[in-house]
Enzyme design. Structure first.
Site, mmCIF file in Angstrom:
data_model
loop_
_atom_site.group_PDB
_atom_site.id
_atom_site.type_symbol
_atom_site.label_atom_id
_atom_site.label_comp_id
_atom_site.label_asym_id
_atom_site.label_seq_id
_atom_site.Cartn_x
_atom_site.Cartn_y
_atom_site.Cartn_z
ATOM 1 N NE ARG A 223 -4.258 -1.475 0.151
ATOM 2 C CZ ARG A 223 -4.399 -2.504 -0.697
ATOM 3 N NH1 ARG A 223 -3.478 -2.756 -1.602
ATOM 4 N NH2 ARG A 223 -5.490 -3.252 -0.649
ATOM 5 C CG HIS A 271 -3.342 -0.871 -6.782
ATOM 6 N ND1 HIS A 271 -3.689 -0.253 -5.618
ATOM 7 C CD2 HIS A 271 -3.418 -2.208 -6.527
ATOM 8 C CE1 HIS A 271 -3.965 -1.163 -4.689
ATOM 9 N NE2 HIS A 271 -3.803 -2.349 -5.222
#
Ligand SMILES: NC(=O)c1ccc[n+]([C@@H]2O[C@H](COP(=O)([O-])OP(=O)(O)OC[C@H]3O[C@@H](n4cnc5c(N)ncnc54)[C@H](OP(=O)(O)O)[C@@H]3O)[C@@H](O)[C@H]2O)c1
Length: 308
Positions: A223, A271
């Site tokens: 993250r 991502h």
């Protein structure tokens, strides 16, 4: 009983088809066509807007389309119901593949060759065996263990770090705060596959970079909030770190004026490392719906006090 699906990114219609193939007659509603909110007893979601799940009065379980549930836990209105992570063989395999790709990029000097190409410079770096490169995986959960095992199979020297001790074939493992220094000290490549929790937020910072060998490379596939952005830029600009591959950023999409976009020693991907696939992930969803009906414990539930 009806299942609501919501995701801004996933192929929701494909999810519906795969679920119906396994459980014909399942009442699947796709946001925003949810009908009467009182019909919804389970929700399969990625990044639901805060408050959305609280508006479903008969909801009994929340099934995440993602492995990481940190964003959902930040919703103060999130109902106190079983919350299940996505654990899907395709998701796991594609993450391991991505981690191997990044490790090979550094091991085979592709980062250096890309920089040389921009300068029209022809210079060879001799290749050494993979066993001379040490890759450390932070987080030895579903994804970290699989990635570490693939790196071992490729021949890398692999170490791993987690909260509690783990034994993993071919991997030298460390645990807890006491294990962090010895874990970091030997690494050529650090891979972050931790969940985002209050303990792991901002863990990739100047103090940690100074515990690595000078010139190590960073791969963050977990993250964006694990990383202190300015600390990375400082570490790259002073040579403390040689290069970074970031699949995740603090703000997604990354704003166009963010310095990461133009940093010569940062590679960015949007991502993209791995996603749950309906063709394989639907098995877990259907099994959890069966368990919900039968009153059995659901699989891969999140421990909300640990945050993962
Ligand atoms: N970029 C992408 O496309 C993408 C895709 C999927 C997932 N992800 C990220 O990858 C993360 C990991 O997924 P997963 O399925 O492997 O999670 P997981 O199975 O829950 O594993 C988490 C691992 O992290 C360790 N850990 C947690 N807190 C720690 C701490 N404070 N100190 C040391 N170790 C700690 C755990 O230790 P214990 O084993 O001791 O509990 C466990 O080994 C997800 O949370 C998500 O954020 C990214």
């Amino acid at each position: 009983m009806a299942l609501l699906i919501y995701s801004p990114d996933d192929p929701v219609e494909l999810w519906r088809q795969e679920l119906l193939a396994r459980r014909p007659g399942l009442d699947v509603r796709i946001w925003p066509d949810l009908g009467d909110p009182a019909d919804i007893t389970a929700a399969l979601v990625w990044l639901p807007p805060p408050g959305m799940l609280a508006g479903l009065p008969n909801l009994r379980a929340i099934l995440s389309l993602a492995a990481g549930i940190d964003a959902m836990l930040r919703d103060p209105t999130l109902p106190d119901l079983p919350l299940c992570r996505m654990v899907d063989p395709s998701l796991t395999r594609s993450m391991s593949e991505f981690v191997l790709l990044q490790a090979l990029k550094y091991h085979r000097h592709l980062d250096l060759y890309a920089a040389q190409q921009r300068r029209a410079e022809w210079r060879l770096y001799l290749t050494r065996p993979a066993s001379t490169t040490t890759v450390g995986v932070m987080g030895l959960g579903v994804l970290g263990q699989d990635a570490a095992s693939l790196l071992v199979r490729h021949g890398f020297n692999v170490t791993g770090w987690s909260r509690s001790p783990h034994e993993l074939e071919g991997v030298t493992t460390y645990a807890g705060e006491a294990g962090l220094d010895p874990f970091l000290a030997s690494l050529d490549i650090l891979v972050c596959l931790l969940p985002l929790t209050p303990e792991t937020e901002n863990i990739l910072n100047t103090a940690l970079f100074h515990r690595l060998k000078a010139g190590a490379c960073l791969v963050n596939v977990a993250r964006g909030r694990h990383l202190v952005d300015q600390d990375l830029i400082d570490a790259l600009d002073t040579g403390r770190l040689a290069h970074a591959s970031l699949d995740v950023t603090r703000e997604e999409p990354l704003p166009p004026d963010h310095p990461f976009w133009r940093h010569p020693r940062i590679d960015l991907t949007p991502h993209a490392a791995s996603y749950g696939q309906p063709s394989t992930g639907a098995d877990l969803v259907v099994e959890n719906l069966r368990r919900l009906d039968a009153g059995e414990p659901l699989l891969h539930t999140v421990d909300r006090t640990r945050g993962y």
